[in-house]
Design an enzyme around this catalytic site. Structure first.
Site, short mmCIF file in Angstrom:
data_model
loop_
_atom_site.label_atom_id
_atom_site.label_comp_id
_atom_site.label_asym_id
_atom_site.label_seq_id
_atom_site.Cartn_x
_atom_site.Cartn_y
_atom_site.Cartn_z
N TYR A 137 61.03 54.15 20.67
CA TYR A 137 60.13 53.75 21.75
C TYR A 137 60.81 53.12 22.96
CZ TYR A 137 60.39 49.46 18.91
OH TYR A 137 60.83 48.39 18.18
N HIS A 187 62.92 45.76 15.48
CA HIS A 187 62.07 44.62 15.17
C HIS A 187 62.42 44.05 13.79
CE1 HIS A 187 58.68 42.02 14.51
NE2 HIS A 187 58.40 42.66 13.41
N ARG A 191 65.19 41.74 22.72
CA ARG A 191 65.37 41.98 21.29
C ARG A 191 66.34 43.14 21.13
NH1 ARG A 191 60.78 44.65 18.90
NH2 ARG A 191 62.25 46.32 18.62
#
Ligand SMILES: Cc1ncc(C[n+]2csc(CCOP(=O)(O)OP(=O)(O)O)c2C)c(N)n1
Lengths: 376, 333
Positions: free
Chosen positions: A277, A268, A264
């Site tokens: 993160y 998100h 990804r």
């Protein structure tokens, strides 16, 4: 840095197109199909780009993009045939684009129009319907896979010849619905193909927090079904594996789970900040494996694409997206009464009454003046 | 306000920070308190309600789980049966549905089923409600499902200071608590909140303001609209923030309605079998002699939560509350 499951992402899946665009073996599709794949991916990128700018301007509220993962929805959708079924989540818009799904409706949906308003103001001729059937996009995770298996069972019971494809994220394979779906598919030998986008992140949770299994593909073992693991950034590999699974399903040999390993690239969604993160170096690693660059390099090497052709494809994508946005912007604001549509087939006292209340409120009148139940 | 709760230093925080601070305080106080959910670790939750807790308490106390609501609740229930004080998080109320199995089968039932032998000390934190223009299932207000289930408490704060006292009390309670956080007001305002520990009772409402003409029963994100409406109307409005939805603070409701003689229930949830239906029935059963007007329910409509273009038309606001107040205060038999 978070522990990364895919420490050897190049070594344990099938691949047809190398990151530099060189082919091992034969191309699984003809040139026209390869070009259509390329055009769809470019169109999806342009769409993603444009939607992000609309989101930043406040014209749409929230957006999850397909960026970097387009080879999975495009490669797999290309292996379907007219009449097949597809149950997507929010990350597979390119599947629908491959089959000519209308862009303007997608934009209007992101703008927050009720489906009824979209239907009315952006009507679609039967001739323009995608030849593959698409369910509405699913937001609740893994629910689509269970429905897709039911759809496949319906075909099986009616001796149909169609296949149902559904998509799930790596994180969503942790849901009970996913296991239940695979189990049903196995027991009923359903013509269902389930594709896991292993993009390695479920919002902030890395894939090794979703499972202690070595691969997501092997989750099919327990359901007694075949599985394959492919390079998810290789549109040909995804196509070839889906093609095999679809063939199996169509010839009555039952379901398959495919794990497509990808990344990804983006946050998100537009409310997320992946920088909080994960490590930037992952991004660089995957940028070199970009599915669009890879296909482009191949098509160039085949003399199927040159700068001029690419420019034309980009211009065409740009134009189509701009036109779709214009059409979506032209949709008038929703009549609030739309919220009462399409719940039940007949009218009820409550519905009638509440419609009246809402109308009164919209007129600035007091909706609470009925003390007899006879209406306002 | 702080004097009601605790003496000493206060700090000015919003509702979501009050959640975070209370979780931290309770975790420091009792090492059996563990948080469970996904996205809780490094990013501290999608609403940042667990920010920095992972760093302070480590991965065994702020537990990032697989993406499975039923798994989270089922595992939490098992941990609670073994003496842990668990605080699971469900990311959005609209994603609670996969967890209904564990909710109904174990969480609500275990204490009763074991004849009182097993406690279920868990507090399920769930952001709820609309007004954030998100996609499907991110705006639900379905507290009735929980209220309709025996064996669980349902708590819904509306201010930062209440949040702290109610959340601390919920975590310390041996009952399972469904703790509904009104995310629309997570960051809309701040309030001086005492820094010292304190709890608030889990079965009492809060009188937001006293009045003599009409009682407005409300909770969560709607409280602020009720207050604005009360300022707008030509009536002396009493507002009760129920804040504990199950068990209901029935005495306070009846006392207030008997005093004012009129009642409006104002909630965000769909109307039919929303909590307003129960409140209206209670008032009808036990205070009908005092009623000077029928009870009105100003609520959401009986539809799926709509897309964001129409969400404002759906959601109750101060105007809808004011209309209901005006309707019942001008009514004459
Ligand atoms: C049942 C359910 N729970 C939670 C969510 C909120 N949510 C939306 S996307 C997402 C992460 C999904 O991760 P993954 O399955 O890996 O798919 P990806 O987004 O990476 O494609 C979460 C938790 C949801 N939509 N549905």
């Amino acid at each position: 840095m978070a522990k990364w499951t895919e420490s050897r992402p190049d070594e344990d899946f099938s691949r047809v197109l190398a990151p530099d665009g060189t082919l091992s073996g034969e191309a699984p599709v003809d040139e026209a199909t390869a070009l259509r794949m390329y055009e769809t991916m470019k169109l999806s990128r342009r769409y993603d780009e444009k939607m992000l700018s609309l989101q930043r301007r406040g014209e749409i509220s929230i957006l999850s993009r397909s960026w970097g993962e387009e080879a999975i929805p495009v490669g797999s959708a290309a292996a379907l045939e007219a009449g097949d079924w597809c149950f997507p989540t929010y990350r597979q818009t390119p599947s629908k684009l491959y089959w000519g799904g209308p862009l303007d409706r997608a934009v209007a949906g992101l703008m927050g129009h009720e489906p009824e308003t979209i239907e009315e103001h952006l009507p679609l001729d039967e001739a323009d319907e995608p030849a593959v059937n698409f369910s509405p996009i699913y937001i609740p995770l893994a629910a689509n896979v269970t429905n897709a298996v039911g759809s496949a069972m319906a075909d099986k019971f009616e001796d149909g010849n169609t296949v149902t494809l559904s998509y799930i994220g790596d994180g969503s394979t942790s849901q009970g619905d996913f296991y239940e779906a695979l189990n049903f598919a196995g027991v009923f030998d359903a013509p269902a193909v389930t594709i896991c986008h292993n993009n390695q992140w479920a919002i902030s949770v890395p894939s090794h927090r979703q499972t202690a299994a070595d691969t997501f593909a092997q989750k099919a073992e327990a359901a007694g079904m075949p599985h394959e693991r492919v390079d998810g950034n290789d549109v040909f590999a995804v196509y070839a594996a889906t093609q095999r699974a679809v063939e199996r399903a169509r010839s009555g040999e039952g379901p398959t789970l495919l794990e497509c390993v990808t990344y990804r690239v983006d946050d998100h969604n537009t409310a997320d900040d992946a920088g909080a993160y994960r490590d930037e170096s992952e991004q660089e690693f995957w940028a070199e494996r970009d599915p669009v660059d890879r296909l482009e390099a191949y098509l160039r090497s085949e003399d199927a694409l040159d700068d001029e052709a690419i420019e034309a494809i980009e211009a065409d994508a740009d134009e189509r997206v701009e036109e779709a946005v214009d059409r979506a912007r032209d949709v008038p604001e929703d009549d609030p009464e739309r919220i009462f549509d399409n719940h039940l087939q007949s009218e009820s006292w409550n519905e009638r009454h509440q419609r009246e209340e809402l109308r009164a409120e919209q007129r600035g009148e007091n909706p609470f003046t009925d003390f007899t139940g006879d209406g306002l | 306000m702080s004097a009601d709760y605790a003496d000493g230093e206060t700090s000015e925080v919003n509702l979501v920070t009050a959640v975070r601070d209370t979780l931290a305080q309770e975790m420091r106080r009792d090492e059996n308190v563990r948080l469970l959910g996904y996205d809780m670790g490094p990013i501290g939750g999608v609403f940042r309600a667990t920010e920095d807790l992972y760093e302070e308490f480590g991965e065994d106390r702020v537990i990032d789980t697989p993406l499975s609501e039923n798994g989270i609740l089922g595992a939490a229930a098992g941990m609670a049966m073994r003496g842990q004080r668990v605080v699971p998080e469900i990311q959005f109320l609209g994603f609670f549905y996969p967890a209904f199995g564990q909710f109904m089968y174990t969480i609500s039932k275990m204490h009763e089923r074991s004849g009182g032998a097993f406690e279920m000390p868990l507090t399920v934190r769930i952001p709820y409600g609309g007004g954030i223009k998100s996609s499907e299932y991110h705006s639900e207000s379905t507290e009735s499902f929980f209220v309709h289930t025996p064996g669980v408490r349902v708590v819904c704060p509306s201010t930062p200071a209440e949040t702290k006292g109610l959340l601390a009390a919920s975590i310390r309670s041996d009952d399972p608590v469904m703790f509904l956080e009104p995310k629309a007001v997570y960051r809309t305002g701040t309030q001086e909140v005492p820094e010292a520990e304190y709890t608030l009772p889990l079965d009492e409402s809060r009188t937001v303001r006293e009045g003599s003409d009409v009682t407005v029963l409300t909770w969560g994100a709607m409280v602020r609209h009720a207050e604005t409406a009360a300022d707008q109307v030509d009536a002396d409005v009493e507002i009760l923030d129920l804040r504990t939805l199950s068990p209901l603070p029935v005495d306070a409701v009846l006392d207030s309605v008997k005093k004012t003689g009129r009642c409006v229930v104002f909630h965000e949830a769909r109307r039919t079998l929303g909590l307003g239906a129960e409140l209206s029935a209670l008032v009808n059963e036990y205070a009908i002699d005092h009623l000077k007007a029928p009870i009105k329910r100003a609520t959401g409509y009986d539809v799926h939560f709509p897309s964001h273009q129409t969400e404002e038309a759906y959601l109750p606001d101060e105007q809808r509350a004011a209309h209901a107040i005006e309707a019942v205060t001008s009514y004459e038999y």
